[in-house]
Structures are given as C-alpha cells and as structure tokens.
Design a protein around this motif. Sequence first.
Motif, PDB file in Angstrom:
ATOM      1  N   UNK A  23      -0.533  14.034   9.198  1.00 33.95           N
ATOM      2  CA  UNK A  23      -0.650  13.807  10.639  1.00 33.95           C
ATOM      3  C   UNK A  23      -1.779  14.661  11.219  1.00 33.95           C
ATOM      4  N   UNK A  24      -1.793  15.936  10.867  1.00 34.04           N
ATOM      5  CA  UNK A  24      -2.819  16.829  11.412  1.00 34.04           C
ATOM      6  C   UNK A  24      -4.209  16.447  10.911  1.00 34.04           C
ATOM      7  N   UNK A  25      -4.302  15.990   9.650  1.00 35.72           N
ATOM      8  CA  UNK A  25      -5.587  15.544   9.124  1.00 35.72           C
ATOM      9  C   UNK A  25      -6.119  14.355   9.920  1.00 35.72           C
ATOM     10  N   UNK A  26      -5.236  13.378  10.183  1.00 36.48           N
ATOM     11  CA  UNK A  26      -5.647  12.179  10.906  1.00 36.48           C
ATOM     12  C   UNK A  26      -6.049  12.529  12.337  1.00 36.48           C
ATOM     13  N   UNK A  27      -5.279  13.394  12.984  1.00 38.33           N
ATOM     14  CA  UNK A  27      -5.609  13.788  14.354  1.00 38.33           C
ATOM     15  C   UNK A  27      -6.964  14.483  14.415  1.00 38.33           C
TER      16      UNK A  27
ATOM     17  N   UNK B 175       0.846  -1.197   0.000  1.00 40.37           N
ATOM     18  CA  UNK B 175       0.000   0.000   0.000  1.00 40.37           C
ATOM     19  C   UNK B 175       0.879   1.243   0.000  1.00 40.37           C
ATOM     20  N   UNK B 176       0.677   2.128  -0.928  1.00 37.34           N
ATOM     21  CA  UNK B 176       1.592   3.243  -1.160  1.00 37.34           C
ATOM     22  C   UNK B 176       1.705   4.168   0.042  1.00 37.34           C
ATOM     23  N   UNK B 177       2.962   4.539   0.349  1.00 39.30           N
ATOM     24  CA  UNK B 177       3.200   5.505   1.422  1.00 39.30           C
ATOM     25  C   UNK B 177       2.728   6.893   1.012  1.00 39.30           C
ATOM     26  N   UNK B 178       2.661   7.129  -0.302  1.00 40.58           N
ATOM     27  CA  UNK B 178       2.280   8.460  -0.786  1.00 40.58           C
ATOM     28  C   UNK B 178       0.771   8.672  -0.727  1.00 40.58           C
TER      29      UNK B 178
ATOM     30  N   UNK C   1      -2.738   9.250   0.802  1.00 42.75           N
ATOM     31  CA  UNK C   1      -3.189   9.844   2.059  1.00 42.75           C
ATOM     32  C   UNK C   1      -3.785   8.748   2.941  1.00 42.75           C
ATOM     33  N   UNK C   2      -3.420   8.709   4.221  1.00 45.08           N
ATOM     34  CA  UNK C   2      -3.910   7.630   5.089  1.00 45.08           C
ATOM     35  C   UNK C   2      -5.430   7.518   5.120  1.00 45.08           C
ATOM     36  N   UNK C   3      -6.139   8.628   4.971  1.00 47.44           N
ATOM     37  CA  UNK C   3      -7.600   8.588   4.986  1.00 47.44           C
ATOM     38  C   UNK C   3      -8.164   7.968   3.712  1.00 47.44           C
ATOM     39  N   UNK C   4      -7.298   7.742   2.706  1.00 43.92           N
ATOM     40  CA  UNK C   4      -7.723   7.108   1.463  1.00 43.92           C
ATOM     41  C   UNK C   4      -7.319   5.632   1.402  1.00 43.92           C
ATOM     42  N   UNK C   5      -6.599   5.154   2.403  1.00 43.83           N
ATOM     43  CA  UNK C   5      -6.184   3.754   2.395  1.00 43.83           C
ATOM     44  C   UNK C   5      -7.362   2.857   2.798  1.00 43.83           C
ATOM     45  N   UNK C   6      -7.554   1.751   2.095  1.00 43.81           N
ATOM     46  CA  UNK C   6      -8.743   0.913   2.303  1.00 43.81           C
ATOM     47  C   UNK C   6      -8.920   0.432   3.742  1.00 43.81           C
ATOM     48  N   UNK C   7      -7.882  -0.154   4.323  1.00 39.21           N
ATOM     49  CA  UNK C   7      -8.028  -0.751   5.647  1.00 39.21           C
ATOM     50  C   UNK C   7      -8.182   0.301   6.742  1.00 39.21           C
TER      51      UNK C   7
ATOM     52  N   UNK D 210       4.089   4.337  10.290  1.00 38.84           N
ATOM     53  CA  UNK D 210       3.314   3.243   9.693  1.00 38.84           C
ATOM     54  C   UNK D 210       1.966   3.759   9.218  1.00 38.84           C
ATOM     55  N   UNK D 211       1.521   4.860   9.790  1.00 38.46           N
ATOM     56  CA  UNK D 211       0.221   5.421   9.438  1.00 38.46           C
ATOM     57  C   UNK D 211       0.354   6.635   8.540  1.00 38.46           C
ATOM     58  N   UNK D 212       1.225   7.572   8.871  1.00 34.86           N
ATOM     59  CA  UNK D 212       1.323   8.829   8.122  1.00 34.86           C
ATOM     60  C   UNK D 212       2.775   9.131   7.802  1.00 34.86           C
ATOM     61  N   UNK D 213       2.970  10.043   6.833  1.00 35.70           N
ATOM     62  CA  UNK D 213       4.315  10.470   6.451  1.00 35.70           C
ATOM     63  C   UNK D 213       4.484  11.978   6.611  1.00 35.70           C
TER      64      UNK D 213
END
Length: 306
Positions: free
Chosen positions: A80-84, A40-43, A45-51, A72-75
Amino acid sequence: MANLVYKRVSTDQQSTARQNLVLNEAGIEDPIPFEEEAGASSRLHPLQRPKFGELLAYARPGDTVHISEMFRLVRGTGHILDVLDVLHHDCLALRIHDGAFSAMDLTARHPRTGELLSTVKFMVQTLAAAGELQRDLQRELTYDGLRAAEAKGNKGGRRPAIKTEKTDAVRTGYLEGRSIAALAREHDVSRGAIRTAVADLMPEHVVADEGTAAPELLVALDVPGKVADFLRATELDDAERAALDHGVTVRRGQGYTLRITTVPAIHRQLLDRWQPLDGAAAVPAQRKARREYENRVNALPAVGLR
C-alpha cells in the motif's frame, strides 16, 4: 483529466461483476478500464502486475485512479505504501469506492515535507494489517478443518460430479419433487452438480428457440439485511434459495446488505415472498427495507448485466 479504472480478480473462477456494480454506481465519467487477466496472483507486487503497469504508463499528472476496494489493488501494508508513493510521485489521485478505505483521503501529505501524513499512514497500516490478519486466520481455520476431516476419514477437495449412469435417476427424483439438497446428499455430490444435471428442468430455464425471446441476463441487487434475514426464515423454492445462498454479504456500518446476483424474474419472486413485511406486524425498519429493495427491483431495465 482522465479517470483510470483498475480491476482484478484472484482466480479464473471469479468475475468482476461485483467490482463493476460498485464502479458503475459511482458514476465515473468516461472511465478508461485496465483489467488484469483472470487469476493474476494476489502475491505479486501490484507494481509488477502487467495491467497496473500499463495504467501507470498511460497516466498523466492530474489523472485519478479508481478501484472498487483497496484489496483489489494491494494486500500487504508495504504494498500500500509503495503504491501511494508512486501515485504521489506521478501526481495521480486515488479514489476507493467501497470498504473501510473509501472514507479516507489517502493522498493527504504534509504541506512542507511532502510526506504522507502520520495519521493517514497509521490508519493505512492498521487497516491493512487487520485485512492480513483476517486472511491468515481464514487459511489457518481452513487448514485445521481439513486436518480434522482427514482424521475422520473424509477426503478434502471438490466433491465429484454426477456420474453419467446416475443422471437419469437424479432428473427423475427432481421431477418427483425431491429437493436439490436431498439429491446432493443422496448422491454425495455438491448442490451445484445437481443443479447442472437438472438445469433445463428448473423454473428459470428458458429454451432457446427461433421466435423465443432471449433469456434474461443476471442482475446484481443489494438486499437490505433486515429483509435478507426474513427471507432466510421463509420457505423458498430451489431457484430462490440458490440465489439467496450465493449472495455476497456487504457490510454497511452497523448493518449489512446481501448482494444477490440472479435473473430479474427471481428478484421479483423474492420480492413477492416479502409481502408480509407490508403488513402491520412488520416493524417500520423492516417495511422501509422492503420498500428500498422494491424500488430497486422496479427500476430493473429490460436487459440486465452479465
């Protein structure tokens, strides 16, 4: 309240073994795993990753999201701020179990405004920027190294595997006492290619046959840095040296540990190599470090982790 565990690797050549070790050591109660497909691509966005999307859909207010380390979650800092923000909106806690972020409360917000505390935001952005800088420097150095190699006439990329007609010569050389490194240089291939060709001849190989016990599974143990340094200066056999060379360095404050993944038999052989650290010539810190590893080896179960 549920404990939701998120895992991801960047390429299909990697495994989640290190993440599993960190998360298992954390003693998470009744973990519910969400693991991205390998590669799963690191590039992305974590909010777009399926799992991770499945995790957020499954989560309920009060649940806790567990990850081994932040990257492992964000780059990037924006990710990071979006996920938080999403976790805060969904009333989810975040627990990071290793790395620079593990000592921080990333959910701390102002009691009146509800915004992320300025000190937390600053630390998150600073540490994330440092991580981005490290990756960018690694890419630049890799590119410069490839250009320098090309200027000398060397071709980049994976070294070729051993040709079929040379396999017998490699195996004969190994049986005659040639080292893995020497054979790799002679045939212009990687050490891994040599090990593949002579795998059934190596000491740790176990032939699968009826009535024969199943081979030992791999176990990852942390070797204190002081003992790892001692080992590097010690004469080891090929299997022991391979396990040491493939160890992963884990920073621990001012020091480090070397996470070695190998079969229990090799861990015990490495422990035997450190017998001099029991003697009077060793400093107390070395003897203490050896005892730590000895306790870990002695506590190995009959069956290890894949």
